[in-house]
Scaffold this motif. Structure first.
Motif, PDB file in Angstrom:
ATOM      1  N   GLY A  13      38.772  20.576 -18.368  1.00  0.00           N
ATOM      2  CA  GLY A  13      39.869  21.424 -18.805  1.00  0.00           C
ATOM      3  C   GLY A  13      40.926  21.577 -17.721  1.00  0.00           C
ATOM      4  O   GLY A  13      40.891  20.930 -16.684  1.00  0.00           O
ATOM      5  N   PRO A  14      41.889  22.491 -17.889  1.00  0.00           N
ATOM      6  CA  PRO A  14      42.963  22.729 -16.894  1.00  0.00           C
ATOM      7  C   PRO A  14      42.396  23.322 -15.607  1.00  0.00           C
ATOM      8  O   PRO A  14      41.463  24.111 -15.618  1.00  0.00           O
ATOM      9  N   VAL A  15      42.995  22.922 -14.431  1.00  0.00           N
ATOM     10  CA  VAL A  15      42.563  23.414 -13.112  1.00  0.00           C
ATOM     11  C   VAL A  15      43.279  24.715 -12.792  1.00  0.00           C
ATOM     12  O   VAL A  15      44.511  24.801 -12.874  1.00  0.00           O
ATOM     13  N   VAL A  16      42.518  25.730 -12.444  1.00  0.00           N
ATOM     14  CA  VAL A  16      43.096  27.042 -12.084  1.00  0.00           C
ATOM     15  C   VAL A  16      43.210  27.136 -10.574  1.00  0.00           C
ATOM     16  O   VAL A  16      42.212  26.984  -9.866  1.00  0.00           O
ATOM     17  N   THR A  17      44.431  27.342 -10.038  1.00  0.00           N
ATOM     18  CA  THR A  17      44.662  27.438  -8.589  1.00  0.00           C
ATOM     19  C   THR A  17      44.307  28.838  -8.102  1.00  0.00           C
ATOM     20  O   THR A  17      44.831  29.828  -8.636  1.00  0.00           O
ATOM     21  N   PRO A  18      43.431  28.971  -7.090  1.00  0.00           N
ATOM     22  CA  PRO A  18      43.070  30.326  -6.615  1.00  0.00           C
ATOM     23  C   PRO A  18      44.229  30.969  -5.863  1.00  0.00           C
ATOM     24  O   PRO A  18      45.078  30.283  -5.277  1.00  0.00           O
ATOM     25  N   ALA A  19      44.274  32.296  -5.892  1.00  0.00           N
ATOM     26  CA  ALA A  19      45.334  33.044  -5.178  1.00  0.00           C
ATOM     27  C   ALA A  19      45.203  32.815  -3.669  1.00  0.00           C
ATOM     28  O   ALA A  19      44.109  32.792  -3.125  1.00  0.00           O
ATOM     29  N   SER A  20      46.378  32.639  -2.979  1.00  0.00           N
ATOM     30  CA  SER A  20      46.371  32.381  -1.530  1.00  0.00           C
ATOM     31  C   SER A  20      45.997  33.644  -0.757  1.00  0.00           C
ATOM     32  O   SER A  20      46.378  34.755  -1.132  1.00  0.00           O
ATOM     33  N   THR A  21      45.277  33.458   0.346  1.00  0.00           N
ATOM     34  CA  THR A  21      44.879  34.587   1.197  1.00  0.00           C
ATOM     35  C   THR A  21      45.993  34.909   2.191  1.00  0.00           C
ATOM     36  O   THR A  21      46.465  34.012   2.894  1.00  0.00           O
ATOM     37  N   PRO A  22      46.528  36.176   2.265  1.00  0.00           N
ATOM     38  CA  PRO A  22      47.643  36.499   3.180  1.00  0.00           C
ATOM     39  C   PRO A  22      47.216  36.324   4.633  1.00  0.00           C
ATOM     40  O   PRO A  22      46.092  36.606   5.009  1.00  0.00           O
ATOM     41  N   THR A  23      48.192  35.833   5.454  1.00  0.00           N
ATOM     42  CA  THR A  23      47.942  35.665   6.887  1.00  0.00           C
ATOM     43  C   THR A  23      47.893  37.030   7.571  1.00  0.00           C
ATOM     44  O   THR A  23      48.801  37.847   7.380  1.00  0.00           O
ATOM     45  N   PRO A  24      46.856  37.330   8.332  1.00  0.00           N
ATOM     46  CA  PRO A  24      46.764  38.664   8.964  1.00  0.00           C
ATOM     47  C   PRO A  24      47.880  38.873   9.988  1.00  0.00           C
ATOM     48  O   PRO A  24      48.222  37.966  10.758  1.00  0.00           O
ATOM     49  N   THR A  25      48.480  40.067   9.976  1.00  0.00           N
ATOM     50  CA  THR A  25      49.545  40.426  10.922  1.00  0.00           C
ATOM     51  C   THR A  25      48.923  40.947  12.213  1.00  0.00           C
ATOM     52  O   THR A  25      48.072  41.841  12.167  1.00  0.00           O
ATOM     53  N   PRO A  26      49.331  40.400  13.373  1.00  0.00           N
ATOM     54  CA  PRO A  26      48.730  40.892  14.635  1.00  0.00           C
ATOM     55  C   PRO A  26      49.099  42.352  14.893  1.00  0.00           C
ATOM     56  O   PRO A  26      50.184  42.817  14.529  1.00  0.00           O
ATOM     57  N   ASP A  27      48.199  43.063  15.517  1.00  0.00           N
ATOM     58  CA  ASP A  27      48.449  44.469  15.843  1.00  0.00           C
ATOM     59  C   ASP A  27      49.575  44.584  16.870  1.00  0.00           C
ATOM     60  O   ASP A  27      49.710  43.768  17.784  1.00  0.00           O
ATOM     61  N   ALA A  28      50.423  45.631  16.706  1.00  0.00           N
ATOM     62  CA  ALA A  28      51.525  45.866  17.650  1.00  0.00           C
ATOM     63  C   ALA A  28      50.952  46.261  19.016  1.00  0.00           C
ATOM     64  O   ALA A  28      49.939  46.966  19.088  1.00  0.00           O
ATOM     65  N   PRO A  29      51.581  45.793  20.100  1.00  0.00           N
ATOM     66  CA  PRO A  29      51.081  46.180  21.436  1.00  0.00           C
ATOM     67  C   PRO A  29      51.203  47.680  21.640  1.00  0.00           C
ATOM     68  O   PRO A  29      52.095  48.325  21.082  1.00  0.00           O
ATOM     69  N   PRO A  30      50.330  48.259  22.409  1.00  0.00           N
ATOM     70  CA  PRO A  30      50.406  49.716  22.636  1.00  0.00           C
ATOM     71  C   PRO A  30      51.711  50.086  23.332  1.00  0.00           C
ATOM     72  O   PRO A  30      52.234  49.337  24.172  1.00  0.00           O
ATOM     73  N   ALA A  31      52.273  51.244  22.983  1.00  0.00           N
ATOM     74  CA  ALA A  31      53.534  51.702  23.564  1.00  0.00           C
ATOM     75  C   ALA A  31      53.366  51.966  25.065  1.00  0.00           C
ATOM     76  O   ALA A  31      52.358  52.527  25.496  1.00  0.00           O
ATOM     77  N   VAL A  32      54.362  51.508  25.817  1.00  0.00           N
ATOM     78  CA  VAL A  32      54.336  51.725  27.263  1.00  0.00           C
ATOM     79  C   VAL A  32      54.756  53.165  27.563  1.00  0.00           C
ATOM     80  O   VAL A  32      55.833  53.610  27.153  1.00  0.00           O
ATOM     81  N   ARG A  33      53.944  53.884  28.272  1.00  0.00           N
ATOM     82  CA  ARG A  33      54.218  55.282  28.588  1.00  0.00           C
ATOM     83  C   ARG A  33      54.994  55.368  29.903  1.00  0.00           C
ATOM     84  O   ARG A  33      54.503  54.922  30.950  1.00  0.00           O
ATOM     85  N   VAL A  34      56.226  55.879  29.805  1.00  0.00           N
ATOM     86  CA  VAL A  34      57.084  55.996  30.982  1.00  0.00           C
ATOM     87  C   VAL A  34      56.814  57.335  31.662  1.00  0.00           C
ATOM     88  O   VAL A  34      56.908  58.397  31.038  1.00  0.00           O
ATOM     89  N   THR A  35      56.460  57.273  32.932  1.00  0.00           N
ATOM     90  CA  THR A  35      56.189  58.488  33.698  1.00  0.00           C
ATOM     91  C   THR A  35      57.416  58.862  34.511  1.00  0.00           C
ATOM     92  O   THR A  35      57.934  58.044  35.280  1.00  0.00           O
TER      93      THR A  35
END
Length: 345
Positions: A37-59
């Motif tokens: 029968g017809p071929v069903v294409t599976p849904a694509s898996t989203p690329t994970p977004t890298p975590d934002a770097p921690p905010a630099v604390r200015v003293t």
């Protein structure tokens, strides 16, 4: 002999037709499952977004100073004064300029003061100071003294120099060789007194030494950062030429620079003064305004004032009234340069 086929009832025929249809449907489903029968294409898996770097604390760097500060300074001032007689009608300066009260000199009078100042101070978190100290080697020199030492005087009317009786030293009040001091210094009080107290503080030579010692006292609150400002507003009483004078002074401070070694503080001063005095035969009234700027360098490790430089201008107007004469007014302008440097003892 062949047997004659038997006819099935109608309901039996219909049942067999339904079974055949069901078998066909199952076959179609199996065929589809096997890829037919017809071929069903599976849904694509989203690329994970890298975590934002921690905010630099200015003293923010903040100034912290010791609770006890002690040092010695060489303090000097150079004051240049001119006095101008004012016209009674419009109070504008006239062309005649005299700087000596006795009318013996024209032009600008120069007065130099110098002393060694020592303070031991205890400071609070607000920067308030309680201190004990001393003034040593206090000297005062003026151009008027120099002229009289050379055996010369100037005529007040013509300005010509004439001989005077020869003098080995200029006439001057004895300067204190060593003066002990106590001080209380905060945002609303700037009090420096001699120990023991003077019985009369009017026109005493010790007050010149007190003024030099007062200049090196600076209130610096704990934890200030670059750009921070703080203000002192004080009222003091002084006496000059027999006139009690009330002095109102406002000092604006700003921490201009801070590094690992030093803090640089800018002081901007402004003030007004007023006073009245005299007797039934001669009344005096004084008003004045002042302004100035100072630059102070303070060592972070010890809290000691390393260097102080500044300039200021004081403008006074003195009015004199007598029962028999017309009022007389004079404007006095004093421009002063101040220098103080830490010295070893």
């Amino acid at each position: 002999m062949h047997p004659v086929p038997r006819l099935l009832p109608a309901h039996v025929a219909n049942h067999r037709s339904a079974i055949a249809s069901s078998s066909m449907a199952v076959f179609v489903l199996l065929l589809s499952a096997c890829g037919g029968g017809p071929v069903v294409t599976p849904a694509s898996t989203p690329t994970p977004t890298p975590d934002a770097p921690p905010a630099v604390r200015v003293t923010t760097a903040r100034l912290t100073l010791p609770a006890r500060i002690a040092s010695n300074w060489q303090v000097s001032t150079v004051a240049r004064m001119t006095a101008t007689d004012l016209r009674p009608s419009d109070a504008r300066p006239s062309t005649e300029v005299r700087t000596d009260p006795r009318g013996e000199i024209r032009g600008e009078q120069r007065i130099e003061s110098r002393a060694i100042v020592s303070w031991t101070m205890d400071r609070s978190a607000t920067g308030a100071l309680r201190a004990t100290g001393q003034v040593d080697s206090f000297t005062v020199r003026s151009t008027l003294d120099a002229l009289e030492t050379q055996g010369q005087r100037r005529d007040a009317r013509t300005g010509a120099t004439a001989a005077t009786p020869n003098r080995a030293t200029p006439p001057a009040t004895t300067r204190p060789a060593l003066l002990l001091l106590d001080a209380v210094f905060d945002s609303s009080v700037a009090r420096v007194v001699t120990r023991p107290l003077l019985a009369n503080e009017c026109d005493r030579p010790e007050l010149g030494a007190v003024a030099l010692a007062k200049d090196v006292l600076i209130r610096i609150p704990e934890g200030v950062a670059v750009g921070d400002r703080w203000r002192d507003s004080t009222v003091s009483l002084v006496c000059r030429t027999g006139i009690p004078i009330t002095v109102y002074t406002t000092t604006q401070h700003q921490l201009e620079r801070l590094d690992d070694q030093r803090a640089v503080i800018i002081r901007t001063m402004s003030g007004t003064m007023e006073g009245k005095g005299g007797s039934a035969f001669r009344g005096l009234e004084l008003t004045g305004v002042s302004s100035g700027t100072q630059r102070a360098e303070v060592l972070r490790s010890t809290g000691v004032l390393e260097k102080l430089e500044g300039t200021s201008t004081l403008t006074l107007q003195v009015s004199e009234r007598t029962p028999s004469g017309a009022p007389r007014a004079q404007q006095i302008v004093q421009r002063m340069e101040l220098k103080a440097e830490r010295v070893a003892r």
